[in-house]
Design an enzyme around this catalytic site. Sequence first.
Site: not given
Length: 238
Positions: A18, A43, A50, A70, A190-191, A213-214
Site C-alpha cells: 500500500r 531477510h 518486503h 538472512e 521454514h513452515d 515468520g509466515h
Amino acid sequence: MTKLSVNINKVATLRNSRGGNMPNVVKAAVDVQLFGAEGVTVHPRPDERHIRYQDVLDIRPIIKTEFNIEGYPSRSFIDLVKKVKPHQVTLVPDPPEALTSNAGWDTIKNKSFLQDVIAEFSEAGIRTSIFIDTNLDQIANAAATNTDRVELYTEPYATMFPKDRDKAVAPFVKAAEIAKKAGLKINAGHDLSLENLKFFSEHIPYLAEVSIGHALICDALYLGLEKTVKMYKEQLVK
C-alpha cells in the site's frame, strides 16, 4: 531452552502493498521482543519486495535481544551485514528471483565460496549460520566451511507432518546428531507453525533457535501479535 526469533518480513510485505508506513516494521520489531521473542529475523532481498535495506538499518538500534539477518551472500548483502553488525547472519542459497528459500546449501560444491564469505563475517565478529537440508554428508561437511551453526530447512518436515509425524521428524533427528558431532549448533526454520512446532522441538536434540515468520504473522491476524508470540514460545518449553 530453544529461542524464538520472529521473522517480520510479512509485516513489510503488507506495508509495501500500500505504500506509506502501515504497518510499522520497526514497531513490529520492538513489539515481538516486548512480547517475549528472543530475537528478530529479517531477510532483505535485492528487489526489496518486503524488508528493505533501509529497514535493516532502522531496526538495528532497537534490538534488545538478538538480530538475525538472512540472505544470499551477494556483495551488497555482505556489505549491509558488515555495516549493521547483527548478532547472526544466516546464509541461504536462493537466487534473487526466488519466491522463498526452498533448499539448503551444497556445502561440498560451495565449500570454498562459503569459507571465504564466512571468514569475512567472522573477522567482523558476526556469528554465522548456513541454511541446509538433512543430507548427512552435507551437514558433516558444513563444519569445513567454518560456520558456527546450521539452520535445518524444515519445509519437508512440515509437509509430511500431517501424514506421519514420526517419519517426518526422523531425518531431522539424525541431522541434528551429526551436526552436534561436527561441533555445530543447530537452528531450524521454514513452515514451522503452532501445529507442528511442539513435536519438532521435543524431538530435535540440541535445538538452539527457531526462526518463524509466515505462520506466526498469519496467526497474529486472528489472535493478536502478543498472544501469538506467547503461544509459539509455549511450544518450545520442554
